[in-house]
Design a protein around this motif. Sequence first.
Motif, PDB file in Angstrom:
ATOM      1  N   LEU A 205       4.761  -1.851  -7.680  1.00 40.57           N
ATOM      2  CA  LEU A 205       3.778  -2.889  -7.883  1.00 40.57           C
ATOM      3  C   LEU A 205       3.732  -2.744  -9.223  1.00 40.57           C
ATOM      4  CD1 LEU A 205       1.908  -4.922  -7.031  1.00 40.57           C
ATOM      5  CD2 LEU A 205       0.049  -3.144  -7.115  1.00 40.57           C
TER       6      LEU A 205
ATOM      7  N   ALA B 287      -3.135  -0.718  -6.380  1.00 43.01           N
ATOM      8  CA  ALA B 287      -1.982  -0.343  -5.062  1.00 43.01           C
ATOM      9  C   ALA B 287      -2.616   0.890  -4.362  1.00 43.01           C
ATOM     10  CB  ALA B 287      -0.818   0.143  -5.553  1.00 43.01           C
ATOM     11  N   GLU B 288      -3.354   1.683  -5.041  1.00 42.77           N
ATOM     12  CA  GLU B 288      -4.042   2.943  -4.589  1.00 42.77           C
ATOM     13  C   GLU B 288      -5.183   2.507  -3.785  1.00 42.77           C
ATOM     14  OE1 GLU B 288      -2.895   6.034  -8.010  1.00 42.77           O
ATOM     15  OE2 GLU B 288      -4.817   5.118  -7.910  1.00 42.77           O
TER      16      GLU B 288
ATOM     17  N   THR C 168      -1.433  -9.722  -7.491  1.00 45.58           N
ATOM     18  CA  THR C 168      -1.139  -8.214  -6.968  1.00 45.58           C
ATOM     19  C   THR C 168      -1.807  -7.921  -5.831  1.00 45.58           C
ATOM     20  OG1 THR C 168      -2.654  -7.373  -8.747  1.00 45.58           O
ATOM     21  CG2 THR C 168      -0.302  -7.532  -9.528  1.00 45.58           C
TER      22      THR C 168
ATOM     23  N   LEU D  51       3.629  -4.192   0.295  1.00 45.38           N
ATOM     24  CA  LEU D  51       4.337  -3.060  -0.243  1.00 45.38           C
ATOM     25  C   LEU D  51       3.983  -1.887   0.397  1.00 45.38           C
ATOM     26  CD1 LEU D  51       4.166  -3.654  -4.051  1.00 45.38           C
ATOM     27  CD2 LEU D  51       5.898  -4.296  -2.568  1.00 45.38           C
ATOM     28  N   VAL D  52       2.609  -1.547   0.825  1.00 41.77           N
ATOM     29  CA  VAL D  52       2.283  -0.515   1.717  1.00 41.77           C
ATOM     30  C   VAL D  52       2.852  -0.345   3.001  1.00 41.77           C
ATOM     31  CG1 VAL D  52       0.456   0.788   2.629  1.00 41.77           C
ATOM     32  CG2 VAL D  52       0.107  -0.065   0.314  1.00 41.77           C
TER      33      VAL D  52
ATOM     34  N   PRO E 235       5.393   2.326  -3.118  1.00 46.26           N
ATOM     35  CA  PRO E 235       4.814   1.141  -3.088  1.00 46.26           C
ATOM     36  C   PRO E 235       3.958   0.943  -4.517  1.00 46.26           C
ATOM     37  CG  PRO E 235       3.544   2.405  -1.653  1.00 46.26           C
ATOM     38  CD  PRO E 235       4.969   3.149  -1.978  1.00 46.26           C
ATOM     39  N   LYS E 236       3.110   2.156  -5.017  1.00 47.99           N
ATOM     40  CA  LYS E 236       2.622   1.990  -6.269  1.00 47.99           C
ATOM     41  C   LYS E 236       3.632   1.812  -7.513  1.00 47.99           C
ATOM     42  CE  LYS E 236      -0.447   4.543  -3.676  1.00 47.99           C
ATOM     43  NZ  LYS E 236      -0.012   4.846  -2.202  1.00 47.99           N
TER      44      LYS E 236
ATOM     45  N   ALA F 265       0.237  -6.348  -2.546  1.00 47.50           N
ATOM     46  CA  ALA F 265      -0.045  -4.748  -2.470  1.00 47.50           C
ATOM     47  C   ALA F 265       0.037  -4.394  -0.983  1.00 47.50           C
ATOM     48  CB  ALA F 265      -1.182  -4.192  -3.058  1.00 47.50           C
TER      49      ALA F 265
ATOM     50  N   GLU G 181       2.333   7.670 -11.441  1.00 44.36           N
ATOM     51  CA  GLU G 181       2.717   6.488 -10.989  1.00 44.36           C
ATOM     52  C   GLU G 181       2.817   5.190 -11.795  1.00 44.36           C
ATOM     53  OE1 GLU G 181       0.040   6.926  -6.692  1.00 44.36           O
ATOM     54  OE2 GLU G 181      -0.699   5.682  -8.260  1.00 44.36           O
TER      55      GLU G 181
END
Length: 278
Positions: free
Chosen positions: A147, A216-217, A126, A133-134, A143-144, A130, A85
């Motif tokens: 970001l 993001a995770e 962020t 984005l998810v 999404p990851k 995030a 990623e």
Amino acid sequence: MPSEDVSEETEKKSEELLAERRKRAHRRAVMIPALTILAILAIWQLVVVVGLIPNFLLPSPTQVITALVTDAGLLASHSVTTLVESILGLVIGVAVGFVVAVLMDRFEGVALALNPLVTISQTIPTVAIAPLLVLWFGYGLAPKIVLVVISTFFPVTVSLVSGFRSVDPDLLDLMRTMNASRWQIFWQVKLPAALNEFYSGLRISATYAIVGAVIAEWLGGFSGLGVYMTRVRKSFSYDRMFAVIILISALSLLLMKGVDALQKLTMPWLKAERKNRK
């Protein structure tokens, strides 16, 4: 003894002295940081063993190392996901930043239009963007990567624009008087002059890449160090939390070393310049 022999002997001694100084400087550059880290680890271990901080709040370095060894296989699989990623997002972010920087340097109107947008893009936390984005892209890689791109393109853009604008105007005028095209001026003058600043921005972006992927995770995903951190946090396994933090730092340093290697490959003249300075 002839004067030529004396001069040769003097030159040889000066070279040997210079080589010895370089060795001492290298040893200091390695030893001082290593001793500092060892001292911090020793104090950390002592604080936990003595009981100044409860062990359930702060695990000792030995516990963290044990967690790293115990979960090595699991951490390795999650690290692969985070690295993929990060690298994909970093490559795309660098490409976007490069294109934006070139457009801003080439067209004044584009610079005036994009300058505030580029700046505003970095004022958005962020952690706040995030979840959106998810929601928009699901729980997969998309999404990851997005970001990471948002986190990494800004340092590259800013450093390149600054590098392009730092070129000596007299050198540009000289190229124009020689009927050089805009492409020739860019390729032979502006880009080489901006490389140092570009790599400075790229180092910053490399550290942002890992952090952006992990953030993001946290908020959704099936694997990755951020997912691992969420799971061990819920089980109050703080030794594993510290283990993954150390691993994230190691991956960031690894990416930075990769940037350094790329800089040496694309800027071979730096080695000669450093030798001359020494």
